[in-house]
Design a protein around this motif. Structure first.
Motif, PDB file in Angstrom:
ATOM      1  N   TYR A 175       2.614   1.752  -3.490  1.00 51.37           N
ATOM      2  CA  TYR A 175       2.021   2.212  -4.349  1.00 51.37           C
ATOM      3  C   TYR A 175       1.330   3.641  -4.255  1.00 51.37           C
ATOM      4  CZ  TYR A 175       2.040  -1.853  -7.387  1.00 51.37           C
ATOM      5  OH  TYR A 175       2.504  -2.645  -8.365  1.00 51.37           O
ATOM      6  N   GLN A 234       0.720  -1.162   0.170  1.00 53.03           N
ATOM      7  CA  GLN A 234       0.106   0.194   0.001  1.00 53.03           C
ATOM      8  C   GLN A 234       0.825   1.175  -0.025  1.00 53.03           C
ATOM      9  OE1 GLN A 234      -2.105   0.387   3.436  1.00 53.03           O
ATOM     10  NE2 GLN A 234      -4.091   0.872   2.589  1.00 53.03           N
ATOM     11  N   PRO A 273      -4.382   5.759  -9.484  1.00 53.37           N
ATOM     12  CA  PRO A 273      -5.103   5.060  -8.418  1.00 53.37           C
ATOM     13  C   PRO A 273      -5.849   3.796  -8.868  1.00 53.37           C
ATOM     14  CG  PRO A 273      -5.414   7.247  -8.027  1.00 53.37           C
ATOM     15  CD  PRO A 273      -4.925   7.205  -9.491  1.00 53.37           C
ATOM     16  N   TRP A 274      -6.670   3.867  -9.850  1.00 53.81           N
ATOM     17  CA  TRP A 274      -7.282   2.573 -10.155  1.00 53.81           C
ATOM     18  C   TRP A 274      -6.387   1.456 -10.611  1.00 53.81           C
ATOM     19  CZ3 TRP A 274     -12.344   4.463 -13.694  1.00 53.81           C
ATOM     20  CH2 TRP A 274     -12.960   5.207 -12.759  1.00 53.81           C
ATOM     21  N   VAL A 307      -2.319  -3.631  -6.658  1.00 47.52           N
ATOM     22  CA  VAL A 307      -2.099  -4.046  -5.074  1.00 47.52           C
ATOM     23  C   VAL A 307      -2.843  -5.457  -4.803  1.00 47.52           C
ATOM     24  CG1 VAL A 307      -2.749  -3.659  -2.738  1.00 47.52           C
ATOM     25  CG2 VAL A 307      -1.656  -2.033  -4.003  1.00 47.52           C
ATOM     26  N   PHE A 308      -4.121  -5.655  -5.449  1.00 42.17           N
ATOM     27  CA  PHE A 308      -5.111  -6.549  -5.344  1.00 42.17           C
ATOM     28  C   PHE A 308      -4.362  -7.842  -5.958  1.00 42.17           C
ATOM     29  CE2 PHE A 308      -8.184  -9.658  -6.473  1.00 42.17           C
ATOM     30  CZ  PHE A 308      -9.091  -9.633  -5.430  1.00 42.17           C
ATOM     31  N   CYS A 322      -4.849   0.183  -7.375  1.00 39.86           N
ATOM     32  CA  CYS A 322      -5.563  -0.835  -6.717  1.00 39.86           C
ATOM     33  C   CYS A 322      -5.519  -2.183  -7.364  1.00 39.86           C
ATOM     34  CB  CYS A 322      -7.230  -0.403  -6.690  1.00 39.86           C
ATOM     35  SG  CYS A 322      -7.436   1.080  -5.634  1.00 39.86           S
ATOM     36  N   GLU A 323      -5.664  -2.288  -8.688  1.00 43.13           N
ATOM     37  CA  GLU A 323      -5.710  -3.480  -9.586  1.00 43.13           C
ATOM     38  C   GLU A 323      -4.434  -4.215  -8.904  1.00 43.13           C
ATOM     39  OE1 GLU A 323      -7.429  -2.308 -13.471  1.00 43.13           O
ATOM     40  OE2 GLU A 323      -5.807  -3.613 -13.886  1.00 43.13           O
TER      41      GLU A 323
END
Ligand code: GTP
Ligand code: MG
Length: 315
Positions: free
Chosen positions: A291, A288, A302-303, A309-310, A306-307
């Motif tokens: 990123y 986290q 940011p989108w 990190v997931f 998120c992808e």
């Protein structure tokens, strides 16, 4: 203490055992969590004979004052019965502090031998209700509370979760909450079984009357809109009678209702559990943070972050 000893102590009405059990289920320490889990899974659902009443409304509407007046009125009407109060305070996400001043608004009830008041910080979890509130209410039930009152601050959408906790929602409004249309927009009135316009006394009486009649036109006809003054006993008695009338209508379906409420609350429990464990994972926190730096330096949107990190964490 074994779970069986806890349950026996609760059933004997041991106030200290109830206070301690509530502390354990609120705790995030792993040893307490194990003990809490062993206890809550043994709590008999068949003991769910209480009426759970949610009291919600904007800050300062008179929720605690209503609980004090209504609670005392109920206890004097039913000299064998007990009540539990879970007062959920909004707490600051920064300090994790909580106002917890509500006991001072319930001075007589908090000293009453057949009442048990528990202030609970809502912690970091959204939803207007605290993380383990379902289980807290079950502990009150195991301790023989006939009525359980849950005070929550009406904060809009999140307030809908109260539905999964209680049998009856009383929404308190005050003339200064704005006009009826604003109240409708906040979505809180949809969850109301009963609406009470409080502070219908003194200088605010007329404004309360006008507001109540506006609301009565705006809500479905089966939702009563009452005028209330927590300082006037006749007015509190009238609300008590409305609540008792609804209690009579609900009794037979309560255990099934608890089960469907549990199921409805499960996704929230799961989300809370996952979020709590992610926050404790050093791998997740490191991802986290790395990123976040890339987002700040515009090297990734940011989108996409998120992808990423997931994927890096879970897949
Ligand atoms: N005039 C009048 N004042 C009231 C009435 N009920 C409560 N109050 C006052 O309104 C203020 C707020 O009352 P609380 O009972 O603390 O309200 P609350 O909704 O619990 O407030 P929070 O928990 O802070 O959101 C206090 O000063 C009460 O004395 C009422 O029926 N009439
Ligand atoms: Mg209060």
């Amino acid at each position: 203490m074994t779970p069986e000893e806890w349950i026996a102590a609760l059933q004997q009405g041991d106030r200290r055992a109830l206070a301690k059990a509530l502390t354990i289920i609120e705790s995030q320490h792993s040893e307490d969590e194990a003990q809490a889990c062993a206890l809550v899974e043994r709590l008999p659902l068949s003991a769910a004979t209480s009426l759970r009443i949610g009291i919600t409304g904007p800050p300062g509407a008179g929720k605690s004052s209503l609980i004090e007046a209504l609670g005392l009125c109920y206890l004097s009407l039913f000299p064998e019965n007990r009540i539990g109060v879970l007062s959920i305070d909004p707490s600051s996400p920064l300090s994790q502090g909580s106002i917890l001043a509500d006991k001072t608004r319930m001075p007589e009830l908090s000293r009453h031998p057949r009442a048990f008041i528990r202030p609970a910080p809502s912690g970091q979890f959204l939803g207007g209700t605290t993380r383990h509130s379902q289980e807290a209410l079950q502990l009150f039930e195991a301790a023989g509370c006939n009525w359980i009152l849950v005070e929550t601050v009406g904060t809009g959408q999140s307030e809908h979760l109260i539905r999964h906790l209680v049998d009856l929602v009383v929404v308190l409004q005050v003339p200064s909450s704005g006009d009826a249309l604003q109240a409708m927009k906040k979505g809180i009135l949809e969850i109301a079984d009963l609406i009470a316009v409080n502070k219908a006394d003194g200088a605010t009486l007329q404004a309360a009357q006008i507001f109540a009649s506006e609301l009565a036109h705006a809500v479905p006809s089966h939702t009563p809109v009452l005028l209330l003054s927590t300082q006037q006993s006749a007015s509190v008695q009238a609300l008590l009678q409305e609540v008792l009338k609804r209690e009579g209508q609900q009794a037979p379906v309560r255990v099934e209702k608890r089960l469907s409420q549990r199921a409805a609350y499960f996704p929230v429990e799961l989300e809370n559990y996952v979020m709590q464990h992610l926050a404790q994972s050093s791998k997740f926190v490191a991802l986290q943070q790395s990123y976040a730096i890339r987002v700040q330096t515009q090297s990734i949107h940011p989108w996409r972050a998120c992808e990423a990190v997931f994927r890096e964490f879970f897949v």
